[in-house]
Design a protein around this motif. Structure first.
Motif, PDB file in Angstrom:
ATOM      1  N   TRP A  39       0.847  -1.191   0.000  1.00  0.00           N
ATOM      2  CA  TRP A  39       0.000   0.000   0.000  1.00  0.00           C
ATOM      3  C   TRP A  39       0.873   1.227   0.000  1.00  0.00           C
ATOM      4  CZ3 TRP A  39      -4.703  -0.213   3.845  1.00  0.00           C
ATOM      5  CH2 TRP A  39      -5.847  -0.541   3.109  1.00  0.00           C
ATOM      6  N   ALA A  55     -13.796   0.238   3.710  1.00  0.00           N
ATOM      7  CA  ALA A  55     -12.896  -0.908   3.798  1.00  0.00           C
ATOM      8  C   ALA A  55     -13.564  -2.081   3.097  1.00  0.00           C
ATOM      9  CB  ALA A  55     -12.611  -1.228   5.258  1.00  0.00           C
ATOM     10  N   LEU A 105     -12.311  -8.364   3.848  1.00  0.00           N
ATOM     11  CA  LEU A 105     -11.010  -8.168   4.494  1.00  0.00           C
ATOM     12  C   LEU A 105     -10.542  -9.421   5.234  1.00  0.00           C
ATOM     13  CD1 LEU A 105      -8.790  -6.054   5.120  1.00  0.00           C
ATOM     14  CD2 LEU A 105     -10.027  -5.523   7.212  1.00  0.00           C
ATOM     15  N   TYR A 106     -11.478 -10.157   5.836  1.00  0.00           N
ATOM     16  CA  TYR A 106     -11.077 -11.286   6.677  1.00  0.00           C
ATOM     17  C   TYR A 106     -10.594 -12.490   5.865  1.00  0.00           C
ATOM     18  CZ  TYR A 106     -12.488  -8.310  10.383  1.00  0.00           C
ATOM     19  OH  TYR A 106     -12.542  -7.243  11.232  1.00  0.00           O
ATOM     20  N   LEU A 131      -0.595  -7.539   4.027  1.00  0.00           N
ATOM     21  CA  LEU A 131      -0.996  -6.201   3.583  1.00  0.00           C
ATOM     22  C   LEU A 131      -0.119  -5.219   4.339  1.00  0.00           C
ATOM     23  CD1 LEU A 131      -3.068  -4.159   2.369  1.00  0.00           C
ATOM     24  CD2 LEU A 131      -4.565  -4.678   4.276  1.00  0.00           C
ATOM     25  N   GLU A 132       0.648  -4.420   3.620  1.00  0.00           N
ATOM     26  CA  GLU A 132       1.601  -3.563   4.322  1.00  0.00           C
ATOM     27  C   GLU A 132       1.639  -2.171   3.715  1.00  0.00           C
ATOM     28  OE1 GLU A 132       5.312  -5.488   5.020  1.00  0.00           O
ATOM     29  OE2 GLU A 132       6.254  -3.706   5.849  1.00  0.00           O
ATOM     30  N   GLY A 133       1.490  -1.169   4.567  1.00  0.00           N
ATOM     31  CA  GLY A 133       1.597   0.215   4.126  1.00  0.00           C
ATOM     32  C   GLY A 133       3.024   0.711   4.247  1.00  0.00           C
ATOM     33  N   PHE A 134       3.389   1.665   3.395  1.00  0.00           N
ATOM     34  CA  PHE A 134       4.740   2.227   3.511  1.00  0.00           C
ATOM     35  C   PHE A 134       4.765   3.656   2.986  1.00  0.00           C
ATOM     36  CE2 PHE A 134       6.480   2.295  -0.860  1.00  0.00           C
ATOM     37  CZ  PHE A 134       5.494   1.603  -1.524  1.00  0.00           C
ATOM     38  N   LEU A 135       5.731   4.399   3.497  1.00  0.00           N
ATOM     39  CA  LEU A 135       5.972   5.768   3.051  1.00  0.00           C
ATOM     40  C   LEU A 135       7.385   5.816   2.492  1.00  0.00           C
ATOM     41  CD1 LEU A 135       4.515   7.591   6.186  1.00  0.00           C
ATOM     42  CD2 LEU A 135       3.391   7.280   3.969  1.00  0.00           C
ATOM     43  N   GLY A 158     -13.009  -7.698  13.711  1.00  0.00           N
ATOM     44  CA  GLY A 158     -14.031  -6.734  14.103  1.00  0.00           C
ATOM     45  C   GLY A 158     -13.453  -5.492  14.742  1.00  0.00           C
ATOM     46  N   LEU A 193      -9.774  -4.625  15.720  1.00  0.00           N
ATOM     47  CA  LEU A 193      -8.774  -4.195  14.742  1.00  0.00           C
ATOM     48  C   LEU A 193      -8.757  -2.677  14.613  1.00  0.00           C
ATOM     49  CD1 LEU A 193      -6.623  -4.791  12.651  1.00  0.00           C
ATOM     50  CD2 LEU A 193      -8.419  -5.103  10.952  1.00  0.00           C
ATOM     51  N   ALA A 227     -17.652  -6.123  10.423  1.00  0.00           N
ATOM     52  CA  ALA A 227     -17.363  -4.972   9.576  1.00  0.00           C
ATOM     53  C   ALA A 227     -15.858  -4.720   9.562  1.00  0.00           C
ATOM     54  CB  ALA A 227     -18.091  -3.744  10.099  1.00  0.00           C
ATOM     55  N   ALA A 228     -15.328  -4.375   8.406  1.00  0.00           N
ATOM     56  CA  ALA A 228     -13.925  -3.976   8.331  1.00  0.00           C
ATOM     57  C   ALA A 228     -13.773  -2.616   9.033  1.00  0.00           C
ATOM     58  CB  ALA A 228     -13.494  -3.890   6.881  1.00  0.00           C
ATOM     59  N   PRO A 229     -12.611  -2.333   9.564  1.00  0.00           N
ATOM     60  CA  PRO A 229     -12.453  -1.122  10.381  1.00  0.00           C
ATOM     61  C   PRO A 229     -12.524   0.161   9.556  1.00  0.00           C
ATOM     62  CG  PRO A 229     -10.353  -2.210  10.061  1.00  0.00           C
ATOM     63  CD  PRO A 229     -11.390  -3.123   9.480  1.00  0.00           C
ATOM     64  N   LEU A 261      -9.026   1.702   8.292  1.00  0.00           N
ATOM     65  CA  LEU A 261      -8.091   0.769   7.658  1.00  0.00           C
ATOM     66  C   LEU A 261      -6.973   1.500   6.926  1.00  0.00           C
ATOM     67  CD1 LEU A 261      -7.531  -2.241   7.044  1.00  0.00           C
ATOM     68  CD2 LEU A 261      -8.836  -1.951   4.947  1.00  0.00           C
ATOM     69  N   TYR A 262      -7.284   2.652   6.316  1.00  0.00           N
ATOM     70  CA  TYR A 262      -6.289   3.318   5.485  1.00  0.00           C
ATOM     71  C   TYR A 262      -5.190   4.000   6.302  1.00  0.00           C
ATOM     72  CZ  TYR A 262      -9.116   1.748   1.758  1.00  0.00           C
ATOM     73  OH  TYR A 262      -9.776   0.904   0.904  1.00  0.00           O
ATOM     74  N   ILE A 301      -3.320   2.374   7.942  1.00  0.00           N
ATOM     75  CA  ILE A 301      -2.231   1.420   7.767  1.00  0.00           C
ATOM     76  C   ILE A 301      -1.127   2.016   6.893  1.00  0.00           C
ATOM     77  CG2 ILE A 301      -1.708  -0.690   6.462  1.00  0.00           C
ATOM     78  CD1 ILE A 301      -4.053  -2.018   7.738  1.00  0.00           C
ATOM     79  N   VAL A 302      -1.505   2.874   5.955  1.00  0.00           N
ATOM     80  CA  VAL A 302      -0.502   3.483   5.080  1.00  0.00           C
ATOM     81  C   VAL A 302       0.311   4.518   5.853  1.00  0.00           C
ATOM     82  CG1 VAL A 302      -0.076   4.678   2.921  1.00  0.00           C
ATOM     83  CG2 VAL A 302      -2.026   3.142   3.121  1.00  0.00           C
ATOM     84  N   GLY A 303      -0.388   5.491   6.437  1.00  0.00           N
ATOM     85  CA  GLY A 303       0.316   6.576   7.119  1.00  0.00           C
ATOM     86  C   GLY A 303       1.194   6.092   8.258  1.00  0.00           C
ATOM     87  N   SER A 345       2.524   3.004   8.297  1.00  0.00           N
ATOM     88  CA  SER A 345       3.391   1.914   7.793  1.00  0.00           C
ATOM     89  C   SER A 345       3.173   0.626   8.598  1.00  0.00           C
ATOM     90  CB  SER A 345       4.867   2.315   7.850  1.00  0.00           C
ATOM     91  OG  SER A 345       5.110   3.430   7.029  1.00  0.00           O
ATOM     92  N   ILE A 346       1.909   0.291   8.773  1.00  0.00           N
ATOM     93  CA  ILE A 346       1.561  -0.915   9.533  1.00  0.00           C
ATOM     94  C   ILE A 346       1.566  -2.133   8.604  1.00  0.00           C
ATOM     95  CG2 ILE A 346      -0.407  -2.061  10.675  1.00  0.00           C
ATOM     96  CD1 ILE A 346      -1.023   0.725  11.934  1.00  0.00           C
ATOM     97  N   ARG A 347       1.967  -3.255   9.163  1.00  0.00           N
ATOM     98  CA  ARG A 347       1.905  -4.524   8.429  1.00  0.00           C
ATOM     99  C   ARG A 347       0.831  -5.407   9.053  1.00  0.00           C
ATOM    100  NH1 ARG A 347       4.937  -8.976   9.471  1.00  0.00           N
ATOM    101  NH2 ARG A 347       6.605  -7.826  10.483  1.00  0.00           N
ATOM    102  N   LEU A 348      -0.073  -5.896   8.225  1.00  0.00           N
ATOM    103  CA  LEU A 348      -1.199  -6.738   8.664  1.00  0.00           C
ATOM    104  C   LEU A 348      -1.076  -8.051   7.910  1.00  0.00           C
ATOM    105  CD1 LEU A 348      -4.084  -7.152   9.845  1.00  0.00           C
ATOM    106  CD2 LEU A 348      -4.965  -5.861   7.924  1.00  0.00           C
TER     107      LEU A 348
END
Lengths: 331, 331
Positions: A237, A253, A257-258, A267-271, B219, B222, B252-254, B257-258, B260-262, B264-267
């Motif tokens: 991402w 979202a 997702l599940y 799924l991994e976000g990065f800057l 749910g 997250l 429901a998805a959280p 969720l987005y 995660i980008v800012g 830099s989270i890995r799921l």
């Protein structure tokens, strides 16, 4: 007397696309060097989706910032001399002062156009390179899907994935015309207009599934990708997502997702700013391919700083293909 | 004559908790060994949330399967001899036939109770170990948050994270009583009842943020975790999530969720069955700690195969703390 032109933001934008009236071009005398600064004449200016986000935060009536390439005019800074070519971050203006730590000297790769340092060899290419190598950890033969594929980062993902041995590269974009050009001119194996339905078109383009999804968009592209990803697939991402979306109204979202659990998806976000140390590796990888012609940057070059606002609105409205660069006509 | 008892599923469950009437205990003669099989008397049976999912798919009126520990009674299988202790997957019955490739010989770790091979040294402990080491890649000093913390996997995450040098271990569970016991008896630094609000309670328990979220639930946990995760935080999504949820109505998805980008989270989702090769490493890591008393498995042991259905419904309704094991009274 030479005049310096800077671009100011003069009001906050309404939601959505900015208006030309949100900006003003301001003329004035050249900035004067003080001890420890050098005056740079900018040759190329980078125009990026992230500037839309900056517009919500940065002070008004100040020169906007941005990545730029320029030539040193005069210097009171050790290590910089007139004629040196530099990369720096004081763009959206014809002339800038840089201090220690604010610039990189450009090596001047023979046979590689200077402006490439803003496209494939710049933050745009670095985003694609980091997403593929550090986040998705692409393997030869894999199928890669990229959203906003006609954008600067999207086209760079296409070029780099191919060079890294991807088996198949698929892009989504906002018009049939851009989809056609991605395949005919930019080396994609398949591309489609997302208005035609992402899941269906992606499944057609990748009947055996995808291994990597490089996402610049968010929203329903993610749901489609989760449906079509193979087990142990990866989603990179890119920070660009934040700029494509209205932060107050993030896209929904995905409903599935599940399925990330059952498919063991990562799924991994990065800057990209966390990966500037990878720049040299990007150059070592890419410069030979640029020289040989194996890698061709996708760029839209607009001449004249007076056209920068229109170019920026074009980027946000998806009018162009590839990295948007504004030339000042000084190279 | 000794009688063999097997547990059959006799009808599909209604949505939600299964009913005792969905099952039947069936008595019959001992199975007879044929060439290449051995007869095992089961000593301990594993009862796990994933059995709820199996109930949707497996044939009716057949013995249910499950992880089990047993002692070989008679053998026509090379390499197995009467008295050998084995782990196998033909549980939910007092006696089972095993063939080549269907069992592991138990080393019989001195000072470690046999049934630990179904809790910390079993799939439950392996899920926790893989999630922490392979997915979250936990570092000493980090703050770990685990959902469904009083369950088999949840308590194992607490024990293992502590042994791996976590700075702080926080759990959420379904009652104040279980939260109290997680802190007083099971070594958690903080625990709370999720009915009191996950985000608020998590922020109180981890004012500086969390590094790792080990999620067994999905749910709204997250969303809370994304809010409280530090930059570069990791979320390990355990396969158990699929069993806690109704596949037709996923949570429901959280909304965030987005982020995660800012951040830099890995799921990353994972299934423990892909990591059976890590079992030996788990044992090498854990057996010394089990012998020294530094690691204490959280287990609920119910005696008597006639109580297995009630034990299973107890697992699904969150009545117990730790790994649920049914003893057949034969050890």
């Amino acid at each position: 007397m030479t005049t310096a032109i800077t671009v100011h933001q003069v009001r906050r934008p309404a939601p959505g696309l900015p208006s030309p009236d949100d900006f003003a071009l301001v003329s004035g005398p050249l900035p004067e060097t003080t001890e420890g600064t050098a005056l740079v004449e900018n040759l190329y200016l980078s125009v990026d989706p992230y500037h839309r986000e900056v517009m919500e935060e940065d002070p008004l009536h100040q020169p906007l910032e941005g990545r730029a390439l320029g030539r040193v005019v005069s210097s009171r800074l050790d290590g910089l001399h007139p004629g040196d070519l530099v990369f720096h971050r004081h763009g959206w203006r014809t002339h800038a002062l840089v201090s220690e730590g604010e610039y990189s000297l450009l090596p001047g790769w023979e046979g590689v156009p200077l402006r490439t340092r803003l496209s494939l060899l710049g933050g745009t290419g670095l985003s694609a390179y980091v997403g593929l190598t550090r986040i998705a950890k692409i393997q030869p033969g894999e199928t890669v899907f990229v959203s906003a594929a006609a954008g600067g980062v999207g086209t760079a993902v296409g070029v780099l994935a191919r060079l890294m041995g991807a088996g198949r590269v698929i892009g989504s974009t906002g018009s049939p015309e851009k989809a056609r050009r991605l395949v005919e001119d930019f080396g994609f194996d398949a591309a489609f207009d997302y208005h035609d339905g992402v899941t269906e078109r992606l499944r057609e383009a990748a009947p055996e599934g995808i291994d990597v999804f490089f996402d610049n968009v968010g929203g329903d592209h993610l749901a489609a990708a989760i449906d079509v990803l193979k087990p142990h697939g990866r989603v990179a991402w890119c920070g660009a997502i934040a700029q494509y979306n209205d932060p107050a109204n993030p896209p929904a979202a995905p409903y599935n997702l599940y399925d990330i659990v059952g498919k063991s998806i990562r799924l991994e976000g990065f800057l990209v700013r966390d990966y500037r140390h990878v720049q040299e590796e990007l150059e070592e990888f890419l410069v030979p391919h640029l020289r040989s012609g194996a890698a061709v940057p996708a760029e839209t070059v607009v001449e004249g700083i007076e056209n920068i606002v229109e170019a920026f609105i074009g980027v946000l409205s998806g009018k162009n293909i590839g990295k948007m660069i504004v030339g000042t006509g000084r190279e």
